[in-house]
Write a protein that holds these residues in place. Structure first.
Motif, PDB file in Angstrom:
ATOM      1  N   THR A   1     101.273  37.841  47.061  1.00 19.41           N
ATOM      2  CA  THR A   1     102.627  37.789  46.488  1.00 19.41           C
ATOM      3  C   THR A   1     102.674  36.817  45.310  1.00 19.41           C
ATOM      4  O   THR A   1     103.173  37.148  44.228  1.00 19.41           O
ATOM      5  N   THR A   2     102.161  35.615  45.549  1.00 19.37           N
ATOM      6  CA  THR A   2     102.114  34.623  44.461  1.00 19.37           C
ATOM      7  C   THR A   2     101.208  35.106  43.340  1.00 19.37           C
ATOM      8  O   THR A   2     101.524  34.963  42.152  1.00 19.37           O
ATOM      9  N   ALA A   3     100.076  35.707  43.725  1.00 20.12           N
ATOM     10  CA  ALA A   3      99.137  36.212  42.724  1.00 20.12           C
ATOM     11  C   ALA A   3      99.797  37.268  41.853  1.00 20.12           C
ATOM     12  O   ALA A   3      99.628  37.275  40.614  1.00 20.12           O
ATOM     13  N   LEU A   4     100.571  38.189  42.493  1.00 19.31           N
ATOM     14  CA  LEU A   4     101.230  39.253  41.738  1.00 19.31           C
ATOM     15  C   LEU A   4     102.240  38.675  40.758  1.00 19.31           C
ATOM     16  O   LEU A   4     102.336  39.141  39.616  1.00 19.31           O
ATOM     17  N   ASP A   5     103.007  37.664  41.192  1.00 17.89           N
ATOM     18  CA  ASP A   5     103.979  37.033  40.294  1.00 17.89           C
ATOM     19  C   ASP A   5     103.283  36.437  39.056  1.00 17.89           C
ATOM     20  O   ASP A   5     103.765  36.574  37.936  1.00 17.89           O
ATOM     21  N   ILE A   6     102.156  35.790  39.308  1.00 19.39           N
ATOM     22  CA  ILE A   6     101.427  35.147  38.197  1.00 19.39           C
ATOM     23  C   ILE A   6     100.873  36.205  37.251  1.00 19.39           C
ATOM     24  O   ILE A   6     101.029  36.110  36.024  1.00 19.39           O
ATOM     25  N   PHE A   7     100.227  37.248  37.803  1.00 22.08           N
ATOM     26  CA  PHE A   7      99.650  38.303  36.957  1.00 22.08           C
ATOM     27  C   PHE A   7     100.724  38.985  36.115  1.00 22.08           C
ATOM     28  O   PHE A   7     100.528  39.261  34.921  1.00 22.08           O
ATOM     29  N   THR A   8     101.884  39.287  36.756  1.00 25.57           N
ATOM     30  CA  THR A   8     102.971  39.972  36.043  1.00 25.57           C
ATOM     31  C   THR A   8     103.471  39.110  34.880  1.00 25.57           C
ATOM     32  O   THR A   8     103.724  39.623  33.779  1.00 25.57           O
ATOM     33  N   ARG A   9     103.591  37.800  35.127  1.00 29.25           N
ATOM     34  CA  ARG A   9     104.071  36.899  34.073  1.00 29.25           C
ATOM     35  C   ARG A   9     103.075  36.839  32.904  1.00 29.25           C
ATOM     36  O   ARG A   9     103.471  36.838  31.733  1.00 29.25           O
ATOM     37  N   ILE A  10     101.763  36.830  33.219  1.00 28.75           N
ATOM     38  CA  ILE A  10     100.738  36.772  32.159  1.00 28.75           C
ATOM     39  C   ILE A  10     100.743  38.051  31.343  1.00 28.75           C
ATOM     40  O   ILE A  10     100.675  38.018  30.100  1.00 28.75           O
ATOM     41  N   VAL A  11     100.831  39.203  32.032  1.00 28.23           N
ATOM     42  CA  VAL A  11     100.828  40.496  31.327  1.00 28.23           C
ATOM     43  C   VAL A  11     102.049  40.612  30.423  1.00 28.23           C
ATOM     44  O   VAL A  11     101.963  41.096  29.283  1.00 28.23           O
ATOM     45  N   ASN A  12     103.209  40.166  30.934  1.00 26.77           N
ATOM     46  CA  ASN A  12     104.429  40.234  30.124  1.00 26.77           C
ATOM     47  C   ASN A  12     104.335  39.323  28.900  1.00 26.77           C
ATOM     48  O   ASN A  12     104.921  39.630  27.851  1.00 26.77           O
ATOM     49  N   LYS A  13     103.612  38.218  29.044  1.00 27.74           N
ATOM     50  CA  LYS A  13     103.533  37.256  27.944  1.00 27.74           C
ATOM     51  C   LYS A  13     102.419  37.586  26.963  1.00 27.74           C
ATOM     52  O   LYS A  13     102.596  37.496  25.750  1.00 27.74           O
ATOM     53  N   ARG A  14     101.249  37.961  27.464  1.00 28.05           N
ATOM     54  CA  ARG A  14     100.081  38.180  26.600  1.00 28.05           C
ATOM     55  C   ARG A  14      99.759  39.650  26.402  1.00 28.05           C
ATOM     56  O   ARG A  14      99.033  40.023  25.481  1.00 28.05           O
ATOM     57  N   GLY A  15     100.238  40.515  27.339  1.00 28.12           N
ATOM     58  CA  GLY A  15      99.948  41.944  27.253  1.00 28.12           C
ATOM     59  C   GLY A  15      98.620  42.321  27.867  1.00 28.12           C
ATOM     60  O   GLY A  15      98.254  43.503  27.887  1.00 28.12           O
ATOM     61  N   LYS A  16      97.875  41.343  28.364  1.00 25.43           N
ATOM     62  CA  LYS A  16      96.566  41.622  28.967  1.00 25.43           C
ATOM     63  C   LYS A  16      96.141  40.457  29.849  1.00 25.43           C
ATOM     64  O   LYS A  16      96.701  39.356  29.794  1.00 25.43           O
TER      65      LYS A  16
ATOM     66  N   ARG B   1      96.849  26.977  29.972  1.00 27.83           N
ATOM     67  CA  ARG B   1      97.629  27.234  31.193  1.00 27.83           C
ATOM     68  C   ARG B   1      97.489  28.695  31.616  1.00 27.83           C
ATOM     69  O   ARG B   1      97.294  28.996  32.805  1.00 27.83           O
ATOM     70  N   LEU B   2      97.603  29.626  30.653  1.00 31.83           N
ATOM     71  CA  LEU B   2      97.471  31.049  30.986  1.00 31.83           C
ATOM     72  C   LEU B   2      96.078  31.359  31.533  1.00 31.83           C
ATOM     73  O   LEU B   2      95.930  32.155  32.473  1.00 31.83           O
ATOM     74  N   LEU B   3      95.059  30.707  30.965  1.00 36.34           N
ATOM     75  CA  LEU B   3      93.688  30.922  31.432  1.00 36.34           C
ATOM     76  C   LEU B   3      93.534  30.438  32.871  1.00 36.34           C
ATOM     77  O   LEU B   3      92.954  31.135  33.720  1.00 36.34           O
ATOM     78  N   ILE B   4      94.058  29.246  33.146  1.00 34.71           N
ATOM     79  CA  ILE B   4      93.947  28.673  34.498  1.00 34.71           C
ATOM     80  C   ILE B   4      94.770  29.495  35.484  1.00 34.71           C
ATOM     81  O   ILE B   4      94.326  29.769  36.616  1.00 34.71           O
ATOM     82  N   GLU B   5      95.970  29.903  35.084  1.00 36.35           N
ATOM     83  CA  GLU B   5      96.834  30.684  35.980  1.00 36.35           C
ATOM     84  C   GLU B   5      96.170  32.010  36.373  1.00 36.35           C
ATOM     85  O   GLU B   5      96.238  32.436  37.538  1.00 36.35           O
ATOM     86  N   GLY B   6      95.526  32.670  35.397  1.00 40.69           N
ATOM     87  CA  GLY B   6      94.853  33.936  35.698  1.00 40.69           C
ATOM     88  C   GLY B   6      93.732  33.743  36.716  1.00 40.69           C
ATOM     89  O   GLY B   6      93.597  34.540  37.662  1.00 40.69           O
ATOM     90  N   ASP B   7      92.929  32.677  36.537  1.00 38.87           N
ATOM     91  CA  ASP B   7      91.839  32.418  37.480  1.00 38.87           C
ATOM     92  C   ASP B   7      92.397  32.007  38.847  1.00 38.87           C
ATOM     93  O   ASP B   7      91.825  32.349  39.903  1.00 38.87           O
ATOM     94  N   TYR B   8      93.494  31.246  38.830  1.00 39.58           N
ATOM     95  CA  TYR B   8      94.093  30.810  40.096  1.00 39.58           C
ATOM     96  C   TYR B   8      94.629  32.018  40.870  1.00 39.58           C
ATOM     97  O   TYR B   8      94.458  32.116  42.102  1.00 39.58           O
ATOM     98  N   ALA B   9      95.247  32.970  40.155  1.00 40.98           N
ATOM     99  CA  ALA B   9      95.759  34.170  40.821  1.00 40.98           C
ATOM    100  C   ALA B   9      94.609  34.966  41.433  1.00 40.98           C
ATOM    101  O   ALA B   9      94.718  35.467  42.571  1.00 40.98           O
ATOM    102  N   SER B  10      93.499  35.091  40.708  1.00 34.90           N
ATOM    103  CA  SER B  10      92.327  35.781  41.259  1.00 34.90           C
ATOM    104  C   SER B  10      91.803  35.041  42.478  1.00 34.90           C
ATOM    105  O   SER B  10      91.384  35.673  43.471  1.00 34.90           O
ATOM    106  N   PHE B  11      91.813  33.718  42.430  1.00 33.30           N
ATOM    107  CA  PHE B  11      91.369  32.912  43.563  1.00 33.30           C
ATOM    108  C   PHE B  11      92.242  33.176  44.786  1.00 33.30           C
ATOM    109  O   PHE B  11      91.732  33.297  45.920  1.00 33.30           O
TER     110      PHE B  11
END
Length: 558
Positions: free
Chosen positions: A240-255, A220-230
């Motif tokens: 806006t949606t992309a920023l929310d997704i990126f922020t959530r991934i960084v907070n969860k995985r740190g990268k 899910r994290l892998l797909i979300e990161g690619d979807y945000a880039s898309f």
């Protein structure tokens, strides 16, 4: 202390037995790891790393270890580019493996070459694996190979060909009771739609995937990161949606996963007014080298454009284009299509050599068959020739018997005797003997004349032989002959006691009046000439004797 030969033998036997047990133990241990490598890849990798490779005996065990090691690394997301890991499996399974073992070995070689960005070699490895695909009943492995081939074409900008292999992978994964594989291929297809600039289809695919509650957290994290880039990259950006997704991934995985995601994240931060954080990420991207420099220039262009610095944005776009063109040209030089084309050309050359060898082999086989056919033809011709000779001999014998028997029948009729009485009355020993022979042979007359079978002569000869070798029949024949000729056989036996029974038998047939053709048949002699020789020898013995009245016997040889 010297060991006896027996002790040495048992020592050697025990050592061999222990080595054999050791090899079986190693293969059993590797097979055990193979049984849970899909379900528990981390445990499998730990077990593999605990194996002392220097203790592995035999190329087969080393090949299996190498294959399981490569599989475990891949399943634990350890992207090694060291082809030495899988090479022992390639060396062994290329010649000795099953189609599935060969497919797996070349697939994981392709994975390692892909990780090392040796795309031209990776496509050849994948293509070698693909050759075994029609013979492998393993939908999961076939599907993974199709994904590998799709990645190869995608990385070298042949997205249409990549789509075809992704469709094949999807059809394979439908046969597997594992939803994760279908999710992986659906994710790859969403990325490929974006590369093909089929924006709406790509967005629908991403949203449908992310709505699936069965996705694993990592996927899910892998797909979300690619979807945000898309969402940032597509013509209608939704930063806006992309920023929310990126922020959530960084907070969860740190990268984030890759420079493309970091560039899209920097743009989203800048669009949201978080310039300092955006510039910090862009400073990190500025150190990128080679083809990865494209992401730095591209997203720098987007940020500068968003901030209204159009001149710098144009320069950055120009730099991004230069990197992109250079990367594209390099990729096309070693493109999957070109490498695959070279591979096919190489295989075509190998096939031509193979066909040439097979042609020469066929010619030699046909030549050998021609020689064998000639030998067989000569054999059957010679057999037919012998059959014809025997047919002629049989015909002569039958005609001779018929002539003599019919003459005796005519003589009997003149005496008003019935035919069926002739064999019972004491009339003619010659008739009785010839009638018996004629009764044996005559039923085969039509078969001899109509279509001669070589086995016929053997059957008749066997029956005549039985009659010839019957000592009681010979004794009766001589008694009947003596009764009709004044005891000629008794006198002959007394005059020539040194003769053999065969010679007495020949004499009795001569005294009965058998001609040479009949003698040839009843004595089992091969030719008329040989018959004359045997008669001549007996005649010579009689002539050289001092027996009184020998002229009476010699008259029968005329």
């Amino acid at each position: 202390m010297k060991l006896s030969k027996t002790a040495l033998f048992f020592l050697f036997f025990a050592t061999s037995l222990l080595a054999s047990c050791g090899r079986r133990s190693q293969m059993t241990q590797l097979s055990d790891i193979e049984s849970y490598i899909d379900a528990r890849p981390d445990s499998a990798l730990a077990s593999i790393r605990n194996i002392d490779t220097s203790a592995l005996h035999g190329k087969e065990a080393k090949a299996k270890f190498a294959l399981l090691h490569a599989i475990a690394l891949d399943k634990n997301y350890i992207d090694t580019a060291d082809t030495r890991v899988i090479q022992p499996a390639i060396d062994w399974y290329e010649r000795h493996g099953t189609p599935e073992e060969r497919l797996k070995a070349y697939y994981y070689l392709g994975r390692e070459l892909f990780n090392g960005k040796q795309y031209d070699k990776a496509i050849i490895a994948y293509s070698s694996a693909e050759e075994s695909m029609p013979f492998v009943d393993n939908p999961k492995q076939n599907g993974l190979l199709c994904i590998g081939l799709a990645d190869m074409y995608s990385i070298t900008y042949d997205n249409a060909q990549a789509k075809e292999y992704l469709d094949k992978a999807q059809s394979y994964f439908k046969q597997v009771d594992n939803n994760e594989y279908s999710q992986i291929v659906a994710y790859r297809k969403a990325k490929n739609y974006a590369k093909l600039k089929e924006w709406e289809t790509a967005q629908d695919s991403y949203e449908k995937l992310l709505a699936d509650s069965s996705l694993t957290s990592n996927l899910r994290l892998l797909i979300e990161g690619d979807y945000a880039s898309f969402l940032v990259f597509s013509p209608v950006s939704d930063y806006t949606t992309a920023l929310d997704i990126f922020t959530r991934i960084v907070n969860k995985r740190g990268k984030l996963n890759g420079l493309n995601q970091y560039g899209a994240y920097a743009y989203s931060l800048s669009a949201d007014g978080q310039y300092e954080q955006s510039d910090s990420i862009m400073a990190y991207l500025s150190s990128a080298e080679g083809s990865y420099k494209y992401y730095y220039h591209y997203y720098k262009h987007r940020i500068q454009l968003q901030r209204g610095d159009y001149r710098k944005a144009y320069n950055s776009l120009f730099e991004a284009k230069n990197v992109s063109d250079s990367t594209y040209d390099e990729a096309r030089k070693t493109s999957a299509y070109k490498a695959h084309e070279n591979y096919l050309h190489q295989r075509e050359t190998e096939n031509r050599l193979k066909l040439k060898f097979e042609f020469h082999l066929i010619v030699n086989v046909l030549l050998l068959l021609s020689i064998l056919s000639g030998i067989l033809a000569f054999y059957f011709w010679n057999k037919q020739r012998r059959n014809l000779e025997e047919q002629g001999k049989m015909s002569l014998a039958i005609e001779a018997l018929r002539s003599q028997v019919e003459g005796l029948i005519s003589e009997a009729r003149e005496k008003d005797l019935k035919i069926n009485e002739l064999t019972r009355v004491n009339t003619s020993a010659k008739f009785r003997y010839l009638a018996s022979l004629y009764e044996v042979i005559y039923p085969y007359r039509n078969e001899v004349e109509g279509g001669y079978d070589g086995s016929l002569y053997k059957r008749i000869e066997s029956m005549v032989s039985d009659l010839r070798n019957d000592s009681s029949a010979q004794k009766s024949f001589e008694e009947a002959l003596d009764n009709e000729s004044g005891g000629i056989m008794r006198r002959f036996r007394n005059d020539f006691p040194e003769l053999s029974e065969k010679e007495f038998q020949l004499a009795s047939y001569l005294f009965a009046g058998f001609d040479n053709t009949t003698l040839m048949l009843v004595l089992g002699i091969t030719t008329l000439e040989h018959t004359r020789v045997i008669k001549s020898r007996l005649k010579s013995k009689i002539s050289k004797s001092a027996v009184p009245g020998k002229e009476i016997y010699l008259d029968y040889f005329k």
